[in-house]
Design a protein around this motif. Sequence first.
Motif, PDB file in Angstrom:
ATOM      1  N   ASN A 161       0.752  -1.258   0.028  1.00  0.00           N
ATOM      2  CA  ASN A 161       0.039   0.016   0.070  1.00  0.00           C
ATOM      3  C   ASN A 161       0.827   1.192   0.177  1.00  0.00           C
ATOM      4  O   ASN A 161       0.305   2.244   0.291  1.00  0.00           O
ATOM      5  CB  ASN A 161      -0.704   0.014   1.171  1.00  0.00           C
ATOM      6  N   LEU A 162       2.018   1.132  -0.514  1.00  0.00           N
ATOM      7  CA  LEU A 162       2.970   2.334  -0.509  1.00  0.00           C
ATOM      8  C   LEU A 162       3.395   2.169  -1.911  1.00  0.00           C
ATOM      9  O   LEU A 162       3.598   1.050  -2.843  1.00  0.00           O
ATOM     10  CB  LEU A 162       4.267   2.376   0.301  1.00  0.00           C
ATOM     11  N   VAL A 163       3.629   3.542  -2.596  1.00  0.00           N
ATOM     12  CA  VAL A 163       3.955   3.507  -4.145  1.00  0.00           C
ATOM     13  C   VAL A 163       5.478   3.157  -4.232  1.00  0.00           C
ATOM     14  O   VAL A 163       6.372   3.487  -3.390  1.00  0.00           O
ATOM     15  CB  VAL A 163       3.922   5.001  -4.851  1.00  0.00           C
ATOM     16  N   LYS A 164       5.631   2.100  -4.927  1.00  0.00           N
ATOM     17  CA  LYS A 164       7.011   1.343  -5.296  1.00  0.00           C
ATOM     18  C   LYS A 164       7.974   2.327  -5.773  1.00  0.00           C
ATOM     19  O   LYS A 164       7.656   2.900  -6.903  1.00  0.00           O
ATOM     20  CB  LYS A 164       6.924   0.150  -5.938  1.00  0.00           C
ATOM     21  N   VAL A 165       9.191   2.422  -5.271  1.00  0.00           N
ATOM     22  CA  VAL A 165      10.378   3.208  -6.048  1.00  0.00           C
ATOM     23  C   VAL A 165      11.002   2.224  -6.899  1.00  0.00           C
ATOM     24  O   VAL A 165      11.630   1.256  -6.324  1.00  0.00           O
ATOM     25  CB  VAL A 165      11.295   3.893  -4.828  1.00  0.00           C
ATOM     26  N   ILE A 166      11.290   2.693  -8.041  1.00  0.00           N
ATOM     27  CA  ILE A 166      11.839   1.790  -9.110  1.00  0.00           C
ATOM     28  C   ILE A 166      13.392   2.277  -9.367  1.00  0.00           C
ATOM     29  O   ILE A 166      14.184   1.436  -9.200  1.00  0.00           O
ATOM     30  CB  ILE A 166      11.212   2.109 -10.553  1.00  0.00           C
ATOM     31  N   SER A 167      13.443   3.478  -9.245  1.00  0.00           N
ATOM     32  CA  SER A 167      15.106   3.995  -9.305  1.00  0.00           C
ATOM     33  C   SER A 167      14.988   5.430  -9.067  1.00  0.00           C
ATOM     34  O   SER A 167      13.992   6.172  -8.490  1.00  0.00           O
ATOM     35  CB  SER A 167      15.387   3.790 -10.817  1.00  0.00           C
ATOM     36  N   GLY A 214      -1.353   0.950   5.121  1.00  0.00           N
ATOM     37  CA  GLY A 214      -0.133   1.569   4.595  1.00  0.00           C
ATOM     38  C   GLY A 214       0.341   2.405   5.800  1.00  0.00           C
ATOM     39  O   GLY A 214       1.767   2.622   6.167  1.00  0.00           O
ATOM     40  N   LEU A 215      -0.201   3.327   6.774  1.00  0.00           N
ATOM     41  CA  LEU A 215      -0.011   3.859   7.686  1.00  0.00           C
ATOM     42  C   LEU A 215       0.419   3.251   8.968  1.00  0.00           C
ATOM     43  O   LEU A 215       1.413   3.291   9.637  1.00  0.00           O
ATOM     44  CB  LEU A 215      -1.186   4.945   8.108  1.00  0.00           C
ATOM     45  N   HIS A 219       4.054   3.209  10.590  1.00  0.00           N
ATOM     46  CA  HIS A 219       4.034   3.723  12.119  1.00  0.00           C
ATOM     47  C   HIS A 219       4.653   2.532  13.096  1.00  0.00           C
ATOM     48  O   HIS A 219       5.039   2.951  14.111  1.00  0.00           O
ATOM     49  CB  HIS A 219       2.840   4.211  12.634  1.00  0.00           C
ATOM     50  N   HIS A 220       4.334   1.257  12.596  1.00  0.00           N
ATOM     51  CA  HIS A 220       4.620   0.282  13.576  1.00  0.00           C
ATOM     52  C   HIS A 220       5.326  -0.952  13.306  1.00  0.00           C
ATOM     53  O   HIS A 220       6.040  -1.554  14.023  1.00  0.00           O
ATOM     54  CB  HIS A 220       3.225  -0.365  14.108  1.00  0.00           C
ATOM     55  N   HIS A 221       5.642  -1.198  11.704  1.00  0.00           N
ATOM     56  CA  HIS A 221       6.424  -2.375  11.133  1.00  0.00           C
ATOM     57  C   HIS A 221       7.408  -1.839  10.453  1.00  0.00           C
ATOM     58  O   HIS A 221       8.260  -2.708  10.241  1.00  0.00           O
ATOM     59  CB  HIS A 221       5.228  -3.009  10.468  1.00  0.00           C
ATOM     60  N   HIS A 222       7.681  -0.659  10.253  1.00  0.00           N
ATOM     61  CA  HIS A 222       9.027  -0.252   9.566  1.00  0.00           C
ATOM     62  C   HIS A 222      10.073  -0.027  10.785  1.00  0.00           C
ATOM     63  O   HIS A 222       9.790   0.415  11.917  1.00  0.00           O
ATOM     64  CB  HIS A 222       8.851   0.759   8.849  1.00  0.00           C
ATOM     65  N   HIS A 223      11.498  -0.312  10.449  1.00  0.00           N
ATOM     66  CA  HIS A 223      12.269  -0.222  11.502  1.00  0.00           C
ATOM     67  C   HIS A 223      12.570   1.068  12.170  1.00  0.00           C
ATOM     68  O   HIS A 223      13.083   1.200  13.067  1.00  0.00           O
ATOM     69  CB  HIS A 223      13.558  -0.812  10.955  1.00  0.00           C
ATOM     70  N   GLN A 224      12.088   2.159  11.033  1.00  0.00           N
ATOM     71  CA  GLN A 224      12.127   3.624  11.570  1.00  0.00           C
ATOM     72  C   GLN A 224      10.847   4.005  11.383  1.00  0.00           C
ATOM     73  O   GLN A 224       9.992   3.884  10.422  1.00  0.00           O
ATOM     74  CB  GLN A 224      13.281   4.211  11.135  1.00  0.00           C
ATOM     75  N   ASP A 239      -4.224   1.621  -8.286  1.00  0.00           N
ATOM     76  CA  ASP A 239      -3.615   0.868  -9.375  1.00  0.00           C
ATOM     77  C   ASP A 239      -4.491   0.379 -10.228  1.00  0.00           C
ATOM     78  O   ASP A 239      -5.870   0.912 -10.084  1.00  0.00           O
ATOM     79  CB  ASP A 239      -2.450  -0.325  -8.868  1.00  0.00           C
ATOM     80  N   GLU A 240      -4.185  -0.513 -11.185  1.00  0.00           N
ATOM     81  CA  GLU A 240      -5.356  -1.089 -12.179  1.00  0.00           C
ATOM     82  C   GLU A 240      -6.517  -1.918 -11.264  1.00  0.00           C
ATOM     83  O   GLU A 240      -7.396  -2.113 -12.094  1.00  0.00           O
ATOM     84  CB  GLU A 240      -4.533  -2.148 -13.196  1.00  0.00           C
ATOM     85  N   GLU A 241      -6.186  -2.310 -10.225  1.00  0.00           N
ATOM     86  CA  GLU A 241      -7.068  -3.134  -9.543  1.00  0.00           C
ATOM     87  C   GLU A 241      -7.784  -2.347  -8.419  1.00  0.00           C
ATOM     88  O   GLU A 241      -8.626  -2.784  -7.641  1.00  0.00           O
ATOM     89  CB  GLU A 241      -6.643  -4.307  -8.826  1.00  0.00           C
ATOM     90  N   MET A 242      -7.636  -1.142  -8.467  1.00  0.00           N
ATOM     91  CA  MET A 242      -8.160  -0.206  -7.449  1.00  0.00           C
ATOM     92  C   MET A 242      -7.724  -0.297  -5.956  1.00  0.00           C
ATOM     93  O   MET A 242      -8.167   0.104  -5.125  1.00  0.00           O
ATOM     94  CB  MET A 242      -9.799  -0.188  -7.601  1.00  0.00           C
ATOM     95  N   ASN A 243      -6.616  -0.951  -6.055  1.00  0.00           N
ATOM     96  CA  ASN A 243      -6.047  -0.944  -4.664  1.00  0.00           C
ATOM     97  C   ASN A 243      -5.201   0.613  -4.501  1.00  0.00           C
ATOM     98  O   ASN A 243      -4.302   0.943  -5.456  1.00  0.00           O
ATOM     99  CB  ASN A 243      -4.751  -1.936  -4.524  1.00  0.00           C
ATOM    100  N   ALA A 244      -5.266   0.870  -3.119  1.00  0.00           N
ATOM    101  CA  ALA A 244      -4.709   2.157  -2.853  1.00  0.00           C
ATOM    102  C   ALA A 244      -3.430   2.268  -2.466  1.00  0.00           C
ATOM    103  O   ALA A 244      -3.103   1.097  -1.598  1.00  0.00           O
ATOM    104  CB  ALA A 244      -5.623   2.758  -1.762  1.00  0.00           C
ATOM    105  N   HIS A 245      -2.587   3.107  -2.817  1.00  0.00           N
ATOM    106  CA  HIS A 245      -1.028   3.290  -2.642  1.00  0.00           C
ATOM    107  C   HIS A 245      -0.702   4.659  -1.975  1.00  0.00           C
ATOM    108  O   HIS A 245      -1.145   5.701  -2.708  1.00  0.00           O
ATOM    109  CB  HIS A 245      -0.290   3.000  -3.503  1.00  0.00           C
ATOM    110  N   LEU A 246      -0.231   4.753  -0.726  1.00  0.00           N
ATOM    111  CA  LEU A 246       0.099   6.281  -0.370  1.00  0.00           C
ATOM    112  C   LEU A 246       1.398   6.666  -1.239  1.00  0.00           C
ATOM    113  O   LEU A 246       2.280   5.900  -1.602  1.00  0.00           O
ATOM    114  CB  LEU A 246       0.477   6.035   1.071  1.00  0.00           C
ATOM    115  N   SER A 247       1.598   7.859  -1.462  1.00  0.00           N
ATOM    116  CA  SER A 247       2.639   8.480  -2.002  1.00  0.00           C
ATOM    117  C   SER A 247       2.883  10.002  -1.366  1.00  0.00           C
ATOM    118  O   SER A 247       2.069  10.325  -0.470  1.00  0.00           O
ATOM    119  CB  SER A 247       2.242   8.767  -3.560  1.00  0.00           C
TER     120      SER A 247
END
Length: 252
Positions: A161-167, A214-215, A219-224, A239-247
Amino acid sequence: MTCQELYIPKSLANLKYLVELNLSYNELEGEIPADGVFSNITIQYLVGNKELCGARSLALICTCLCIIIFIYWRCTKPTSLIPGTPSMKEYCAISYYELVRATQNFSESNLLGTGGFSSVFKGELSNGTFVAVKVLNLNSEEALKTFDSECMVLGMMWHRNLVKVISACSNLDFKAIVLQFMPNGNLERWIHSSTTPYLNLVQRLKVVLDVVLGLEYLHHHHHQVVLHCDIKPSNVLLDEEMNAHLSDLGII
């Protein structure tokens, strides 16, 4: 109005040209008719009438229970992470010239949106992958300050649920982050635009749950602990399947 008058007239079910009826917040009571327009009426058109009963009321209760069970299931299942979270060093390198070609020299026809510190363009890489290229405004001191930290933090986060960084691409005269492309745009477009289809209750619930998950990860599962400082519909992408991603996290 007397108590005897606080009911839904059964004659309304016989109006064959009546296709939509909103009875919310009228303090109605008694049985809900089952035919005509009432055969497909949804819960949002009956809220605020605590004393309604009958087969339709039972159906509404079942719908609410299903929604509660769905929410519980989504919020209690393990957070979906992709194994082997990569660092920015492991991302594929994309050159400035490839981004120029992919976006047709950052053509206005490929412009997806602009913000205070950047512009975002749609691009197609040489391998056929569609991407969103976030080009920073180098005249903004704030943008330059946040580029390195944004690349570092975003590159170490990996959640559905986070927008993926490609490069990322950086030189003295150009800085950009290459992101996963979201073909259905942002949530604001679906809520406020008259040209997009209406989001039904289930779709809206799914978007809310995706944002919450995503939140929760940030807040709770990332090491920072990472705080999203700019939650708004335009920063929720679909996205194409209407899944929400935070940006656009506005990282702290």
